[in-house]
Design an enzyme around this catalytic site. Structure first.
Site, PDB file in Angstrom:
ATOM      1  NE  ARG A  13      -0.356   0.492   4.885  1.00  0.00           N
ATOM      2  CZ  ARG A  13      -0.398  -0.235   6.086  1.00  0.00           C
ATOM      3  NH1 ARG A  13      -1.344  -1.379   6.236  1.00  0.00           N
ATOM      4  NH2 ARG A  13       0.174   0.340   7.150  1.00  0.00           N
ATOM      5  CE1 TYR A 147       8.582   6.815  10.342  1.00  0.00           C
ATOM      6  CE2 TYR A 147       9.004   9.391  10.472  1.00  0.00           C
ATOM      7  CZ  TYR A 147       8.734   8.094   9.811  1.00  0.00           C
ATOM      8  OH  TYR A 147       8.356   8.186   8.665  1.00  0.00           O
TER       9      TYR A 147
HETATM   10  N1  LIG Z   1       3.305   8.917   4.603  1.00  0.00           N
HETATM   11  C1  LIG Z   1       4.274   9.854   5.246  1.00  0.00           C
HETATM   12  O1  LIG Z   1       3.905  11.110   5.532  1.00  0.00           O
HETATM   13  C2  LIG Z   1       5.652   9.598   5.249  1.00  0.00           C
HETATM   14  C3  LIG Z   1       6.440  10.729   5.394  1.00  0.00           C
HETATM   15  C4  LIG Z   1       7.715  10.402   5.362  1.00  0.00           C
HETATM   16  C5  LIG Z   1       8.384   9.216   5.108  1.00  0.00           C
HETATM   17  N2  LIG Z   1       7.503   8.161   4.982  1.00  0.00           N
HETATM   18  C6  LIG Z   1       7.950   6.706   4.856  1.00  0.00           C
HETATM   19  O2  LIG Z   1       7.931   6.370   3.539  1.00  0.00           O
HETATM   20  C7  LIG Z   1       7.810   4.785   3.589  1.00  0.00           C
HETATM   21  C8  LIG Z   1       6.202   4.330   3.187  1.00  0.00           C
HETATM   22  O3  LIG Z   1       5.373   4.734   4.199  1.00  0.00           O
HETATM   23  P1  LIG Z   1       3.633   4.812   3.748  1.00  0.00           P
HETATM   24  O4  LIG Z   1       3.282   6.234   4.319  1.00  0.00           O
HETATM   25  O5  LIG Z   1       3.556   4.431   2.439  1.00  0.00           O
HETATM   26  O6  LIG Z   1       3.373   3.729   4.959  1.00  0.00           O
HETATM   27  P2  LIG Z   1       1.951   2.583   4.857  1.00  0.00           P
HETATM   28  O7  LIG Z   1       1.934   2.077   6.178  1.00  0.00           O
HETATM   29  O8  LIG Z   1       1.051   2.886   3.976  1.00  0.00           O
HETATM   30  O9  LIG Z   1       3.012   1.384   3.961  1.00  0.00           O
HETATM   31  C9  LIG Z   1       4.041   0.632   4.680  1.00  0.00           C
HETATM   32  C10 LIG Z   1       3.989  -0.579   4.260  1.00  0.00           C
HETATM   33  O10 LIG Z   1       5.348  -1.251   4.771  1.00  0.00           O
HETATM   34  C11 LIG Z   1       4.804  -2.633   5.181  1.00  0.00           C
HETATM   35  N3  LIG Z   1       5.804  -2.871   6.429  1.00  0.00           N
HETATM   36  C12 LIG Z   1       5.947  -2.228   7.585  1.00  0.00           C
HETATM   37  N4  LIG Z   1       6.775  -3.109   8.268  1.00  0.00           N
HETATM   38  C13 LIG Z   1       7.224  -3.935   7.299  1.00  0.00           C
HETATM   39  C14 LIG Z   1       8.383  -4.844   7.736  1.00  0.00           C
HETATM   40  N5  LIG Z   1       9.125  -4.979   8.644  1.00  0.00           N
HETATM   41  N6  LIG Z   1       8.588  -5.762   6.584  1.00  0.00           N
HETATM   42  C15 LIG Z   1       8.000  -5.863   5.592  1.00  0.00           C
HETATM   43  N7  LIG Z   1       6.808  -4.918   5.189  1.00  0.00           N
HETATM   44  C16 LIG Z   1       6.699  -3.903   6.215  1.00  0.00           C
HETATM   45  C17 LIG Z   1       3.434  -2.323   5.688  1.00  0.00           C
HETATM   46  O11 LIG Z   1       2.705  -3.594   5.906  1.00  0.00           O
HETATM   47  C18 LIG Z   1       2.786  -1.475   4.706  1.00  0.00           C
HETATM   48  O12 LIG Z   1       2.305  -2.346   3.811  1.00  0.00           O
HETATM   49  C19 LIG Z   1       8.016   4.529   5.071  1.00  0.00           C
HETATM   50  O13 LIG Z   1       9.536   4.207   5.180  1.00  0.00           O
HETATM   51  C20 LIG Z   1       7.805   5.750   5.756  1.00  0.00           C
HETATM   52  O14 LIG Z   1       8.385   5.879   7.105  1.00  0.00           O
HETATM   53  C21 LIG Z   1       6.249   8.401   4.980  1.00  0.00           C
END
Ligand SMILES: NC(=O)c1ccc[n+]([C@@H]2O[C@H](COP(=O)([O-])OP(=O)(O)OC[C@H]3O[C@@H](n4cnc5c(N)ncnc54)[C@H](O)[C@@H]3O)[C@@H](O)[C@H]2O)c1
Length: 250
Positions: A13, A147
């Site tokens: 996702r 984080y």
């Molecule tokens: N959404 C934001 O505002 C934001 C901002 C800065 C950075 N990020 C980074 O972007 C990346 C993606 O985040 P997102 O917002 O799409 O999050 P999300 O929660 O929508 O998706 C993250 C996905 O990673 C999977 N996941 C988590 N831990 C895991 C593990 N140990 N092994 C395998 N899969 C795992 C989850 O099941 C999920 O499908 C992350 O690294 C997050 O820290 C997000």
């Protein structure tokens, strides 16, 4: 088809799924890695040229098994996108060791483990690593002791990878997204945090998954063939802005 492949972790996702779809549009085959089996099967079910692999990136054994499956199915790895991440916001004194380790296990150990395991395959293709950090790894703020620290480490880990892997033609870069309305952000961004982001971001809005994916795919591509060791903030201008922005607006 380009014949090229990519591995995207956290692909079920959010940003990982958007990145998967963009790679597919470019003609790559994509290995979609996630530990959430149900969400992964659902996401992969209507996509062609994908290989869904259930794997927790914080487990060395599962990472080894995942790499074997991808290598057997695709025969080559041209890009590794270390995107899987978890967020847990809380005050320092309430962040016990288990909470700290849970964040570090996925956000930092996962990047280390997947990259290390796939280095031999990436050397063969002179491929690319893109690690997903966060603006929280650049600017300290309340509640992000685990984080923010994990993401700051990912930024430095990227530079270590670029320094060591450059002579093999392997590039390593980092994307630091600003806020994006994914499940991860919805879980930890309170109304106060959302309002603060609105004020502190020159573009005045959250980013989209697609906007982050565009930067990831660019850094993975030959268009970025002389770019390595870099951090690209995809954050609506947040990182470049100092004090005074909300005052100017009001
Ligand atoms: N959404 C934001 O505002 C934001 C901002 C800065 C950075 N990020 C980074 O972007 C990346 C993606 O985040 P997102 O917002 O799409 O999050 P999300 O929660 O929508 O998706 C993250 C996905 O990673 C999977 N996941 C988590 N831990 C895991 C593990 N140990 N092994 C395998 N899969 C795992 C989850 O099941 C999920 O499908 C992350 O690294 C997050 O820290 C997000």
């Amino acid at each position: 088809m380009t014949g090229k492949t990519a591995i995207v972790t956290g692909a079920a996702r959010g940003i990982g799924l958007a990145t998967t779809k963009l790679f597919l549009e470019e003609g790559r085959r994509v290995a979609m890695i996630d530990r959430d089996a149900e969400a992964l099967q659902a996401a992969a079910s209507d996509l062609a040229d994908v290989l869904p692999v259930i794997c927790d990136v914080s487990s060395p054994d599962q990472v080894d098994d995942m790499a074997k499956q991808v290598e057997a199915a695709f025969g080559r790895v041209d890009a590794l996108i270390n995107n899987a991440g978890v967020a847990d916001f809380g005050p320092m004194e309430q962040t016990d060791f288990q909470r700290w380790r849970t964040v570090m296990a996925t956000n930092l150990d996962g990047v280390f483990l997947c990259s290390q395991r796939l280095i031999p395959a990436l050397k063969k293709t002179r491929g690319a690593i893109v690690n997903i950090a966060s603006i929280s790894g650049l600017r300290a703020s309340t509640l992000r002791i685990a984080y923010g620290t994990s993401k700051a480490a990912v930024i430095h880990l990227t530079q270590q990878q670029a320094a060591e892997l450059g002579e093999f033609g392997v590039r390593a870069n980092c994307v630091a997204p600003g806020p994006v309305n994914t499940k991860l952000a919805l879980a930890v961004h309170s109304p106060e945090i959302r309002a603060a982001y609105h004020d502190a971001i020159p573009l005045n809005r959250y980013g989209s998954e697609q906007e982050i994916a565009e930067a990831i795919v660019f850094l993975s591509s030959d268009k970025a063939s002389y770019v390595s060791g870099q951090l690209l903030c995809v954050d609506g201008g947040f990182q470049s802005t100092g004090i005074g922005l909300p005052a100017l607006r009001s």
